[in-house]
Design a protein around this motif. Structure first.
Motif, PDB file in Angstrom:
ATOM      1  N   PRO A  42       0.803  -1.225   0.000  1.00 57.08           N
ATOM      2  CA  PRO A  42       0.000   0.000   0.000  1.00 57.08           C
ATOM      3  C   PRO A  42       0.840   1.280   0.000  1.00 57.08           C
ATOM      4  N   ASP A  43       2.104   1.174   0.407  1.00 58.93           N
ATOM      5  CA  ASP A  43       2.978   2.347   0.435  1.00 58.93           C
ATOM      6  C   ASP A  43       3.309   2.865  -0.968  1.00 58.93           C
ATOM      7  N   LEU A  44       2.976   2.100  -2.000  1.00 56.05           N
ATOM      8  CA  LEU A  44       3.217   2.564  -3.371  1.00 56.05           C
ATOM      9  C   LEU A  44       2.151   3.559  -3.842  1.00 56.05           C
ATOM     10  N   LEU A  45       1.007   3.581  -3.188  1.00 55.76           N
ATOM     11  CA  LEU A  45      -0.098   4.444  -3.613  1.00 55.76           C
ATOM     12  C   LEU A  45       0.306   5.920  -3.769  1.00 55.76           C
ATOM     13  N   PRO A  46       1.067   6.502  -2.819  1.00 57.41           N
ATOM     14  CA  PRO A  46       1.425   7.923  -2.971  1.00 57.41           C
ATOM     15  C   PRO A  46       2.267   8.241  -4.213  1.00 57.41           C
ATOM     16  N   LEU A  47       2.896   7.223  -4.816  1.00 60.38           N
ATOM     17  CA  LEU A  47       3.675   7.468  -6.032  1.00 60.38           C
ATOM     18  C   LEU A  47       2.770   7.860  -7.202  1.00 60.38           C
ATOM     19  N   PHE A  48       1.510   7.485  -7.109  1.00 59.51           N
ATOM     20  CA  PHE A  48       0.565   7.770  -8.182  1.00 59.51           C
ATOM     21  C   PHE A  48      -0.266   8.978  -7.799  1.00 59.51           C
ATOM     22  N   GLN A  49       0.081  10.107  -8.368  1.00 52.99           N
ATOM     23  CA  GLN A  49      -0.709  11.313  -8.149  1.00 52.99           C
ATOM     24  C   GLN A  49      -0.714  12.103  -9.445  1.00 52.99           C
ATOM     25  N   TYR A  50      -1.819  12.700  -9.714  1.00 48.08           N
ATOM     26  CA  TYR A  50      -1.994  13.453 -10.948  1.00 48.08           C
ATOM     27  C   TYR A  50      -2.504  14.836 -10.568  1.00 48.08           C
ATOM     28  N   ASN A  51      -1.920  15.860 -11.180  1.00 48.76           N
ATOM     29  CA  ASN A  51      -2.277  17.247 -10.861  1.00 48.76           C
ATOM     30  C   ASN A  51      -2.164  17.505  -9.356  1.00 48.76           C
ATOM     31  N   CYS A  52      -1.101  16.953  -8.759  1.00 48.24           N
ATOM     32  CA  CYS A  52      -0.804  17.120  -7.325  1.00 48.24           C
ATOM     33  C   CYS A  52      -1.901  16.570  -6.411  1.00 48.24           C
ATOM     34  N   LYS A  53      -2.747  15.700  -6.927  1.00 42.53           N
ATOM     35  CA  LYS A  53      -3.832  15.128  -6.119  1.00 42.53           C
ATOM     36  C   LYS A  53      -3.416  13.768  -5.584  1.00 42.53           C
ATOM     37  N   GLN A  54      -3.417  13.637  -4.264  1.00 42.63           N
ATOM     38  CA  GLN A  54      -3.143  12.358  -3.618  1.00 42.63           C
ATOM     39  C   GLN A  54      -4.437  11.538  -3.564  1.00 42.63           C
ATOM     40  N   PHE A  55      -4.341  10.262  -3.798  1.00 45.16           N
ATOM     41  CA  PHE A  55      -5.515   9.400  -3.696  1.00 45.16           C
ATOM     42  C   PHE A  55      -5.678   8.937  -2.260  1.00 45.16           C
ATOM     43  N   ALA A  56      -6.911   8.959  -1.788  1.00 47.08           N
ATOM     44  CA  ALA A  56      -7.201   8.560  -0.412  1.00 47.08           C
ATOM     45  C   ALA A  56      -7.182   7.041  -0.256  1.00 47.08           C
ATOM     46  N   SER A  57      -7.425   6.315  -1.346  1.00 45.98           N
ATOM     47  CA  SER A  57      -7.495   4.853  -1.263  1.00 45.98           C
ATOM     48  C   SER A  57      -7.088   4.247  -2.600  1.00 45.98           C
ATOM     49  N   PRO A  58      -6.692   2.968  -2.576  1.00 42.80           N
ATOM     50  CA  PRO A  58      -6.400   2.298  -3.845  1.00 42.80           C
ATOM     51  C   PRO A  58      -7.607   2.325  -4.793  1.00 42.80           C
ATOM     52  N   GLN A  59      -8.808   2.177  -4.254  1.00 49.08           N
ATOM     53  CA  GLN A  59     -10.009   2.168  -5.088  1.00 49.08           C
ATOM     54  C   GLN A  59     -10.172   3.489  -5.837  1.00 49.08           C
ATOM     55  N   GLU A  60      -9.905   4.594  -5.133  1.00 46.76           N
ATOM     56  CA  GLU A  60      -9.994   5.905  -5.770  1.00 46.76           C
ATOM     57  C   GLU A  60      -8.962   6.020  -6.901  1.00 46.76           C
ATOM     58  N   CYS A  61      -7.767   5.541  -6.649  1.00 52.23           N
ATOM     59  CA  CYS A  61      -6.707   5.565  -7.653  1.00 52.23           C
ATOM     60  C   CYS A  61      -7.094   4.697  -8.851  1.00 52.23           C
ATOM     61  N   LEU A  62      -7.550   3.485  -8.576  1.00 54.50           N
ATOM     62  CA  LEU A  62      -7.860   2.519  -9.634  1.00 54.50           C
ATOM     63  C   LEU A  62      -9.019   2.957 -10.524  1.00 54.50           C
ATOM     64  N   SER A  63      -9.801   3.922 -10.080  1.00 53.88           N
ATOM     65  CA  SER A  63     -10.923   4.383 -10.896  1.00 53.88           C
ATOM     66  C   SER A  63     -10.649   5.735 -11.569  1.00 53.88           C
ATOM     67  N   ALA A  64      -9.493   6.335 -11.295  1.00 55.55           N
ATOM     68  CA  ALA A  64      -9.160   7.635 -11.888  1.00 55.55           C
ATOM     69  C   ALA A  64      -8.801   7.467 -13.366  1.00 55.55           C
ATOM     70  N   PRO A  65      -9.353   8.312 -14.236  1.00 60.66           N
ATOM     71  CA  PRO A  65      -9.046   8.211 -15.669  1.00 60.66           C
ATOM     72  C   PRO A  65      -7.548   8.281 -15.963  1.00 60.66           C
ATOM     73  N   GLU A  66      -6.813   9.112 -15.222  1.00 59.71           N
ATOM     74  CA  GLU A  66      -5.364   9.229 -15.446  1.00 59.71           C
ATOM     75  C   GLU A  66      -4.650   7.934 -15.104  1.00 59.71           C
ATOM     76  N   PHE A  67      -5.133   7.263 -14.058  1.00 61.32           N
ATOM     77  CA  PHE A  67      -4.510   6.004 -13.673  1.00 61.32           C
ATOM     78  C   PHE A  67      -4.841   4.914 -14.688  1.00 61.32           C
ATOM     79  N   LEU A  68      -6.056   4.943 -15.217  1.00 58.99           N
ATOM     80  CA  LEU A  68      -6.412   3.967 -16.255  1.00 58.99           C
ATOM     81  C   LEU A  68      -5.517   4.154 -17.483  1.00 58.99           C
ATOM     82  N   ASP A  69      -5.132   5.397 -17.777  1.00 56.09           N
ATOM     83  CA  ASP A  69      -4.162   5.646 -18.852  1.00 56.09           C
ATOM     84  C   ASP A  69      -2.814   5.024 -18.511  1.00 56.09           C
TER      85      ASP A  69
END
Length: 161
Positions: A42-69
């Motif tokens: 789970p410590d890898l989650l903060p590496l994925f941020q787009y437009n300086c936005k931190q994801f609160a959860s893996p689920q939020e990250c996994l559903s973000a259009p930028e992450f899907l890209d």
């Protein structure tokens, strides 16, 4: 990156056959890979941020259009490796530069073992009974070669870059 000696003809065939079954739904299968990655580390989650936005959860990250890209891009890199099994060395410079990019955003070399574990998990889930020990070994060898090339990006990063 001598792919001729790295993988046997049978291993290349196993990789191609298994990838053909997975590559038709890259985002769906990539979501399995990254869900597993965040479960394992789970410590890898903060590496994925787009437009300086931190994801609160893996689920939020996994559903973000930028992450899907990002998932699409990861699956394209795997596809390129599978497409060049006969001559992986032609990807050497590209993978080295990809390694530099990952280092620049804070990825640690050690994290690639967790990504490899997640890749094998995804293949196992997607292939079911077709995921044999031989398939696992072939993919492990291929992934190891890709990571080795990416690690050269860490080693060749010039001072001040």
């Amino acid at each position: 990156m001598e792919s001729g000696t790295l993988l046997s003809g049978r291993q290349r065939a196993l990789i191609r056959e298994s990838w053909q079954r997975v590559s038709g739904s890259p985002v769906q299968h990539g979501l399995v890979l990254f869900s597993r990655l965040f479960d394992l580390d789970p410590d890898l989650l903060p590496l994925f941020q787009y437009n300086c936005k931190q994801f609160a959860s893996p689920q939020e990250c996994l559903s973000a259009p930028e992450f899907l890209d990002h998932i699409r891009k990861v699956m394209l890199v795997i596809d390129a490796a599978v497409s060049h099994l006969e001559n992986l060395s032609c990807l050497e410079e590209y993978l080295c530069n990809l390694g530099k990019k990952h280092q620049a955003v804070g990825v640690k070399v050690e994290s690639f073992s967790t990504v490899g574990e997640s890749l094998l998990y995804m293949l196992e889930k997607c292939l079911g009974t077709a995921f044999s020990l031989d398939v696992q070994e072939a993919w492990s060898k291929l992934y190891g070669a890709v990571v080795k090339a990416m690690q050269r990006g860490w080693e060749t990063l010039p001072e001040g870059d």
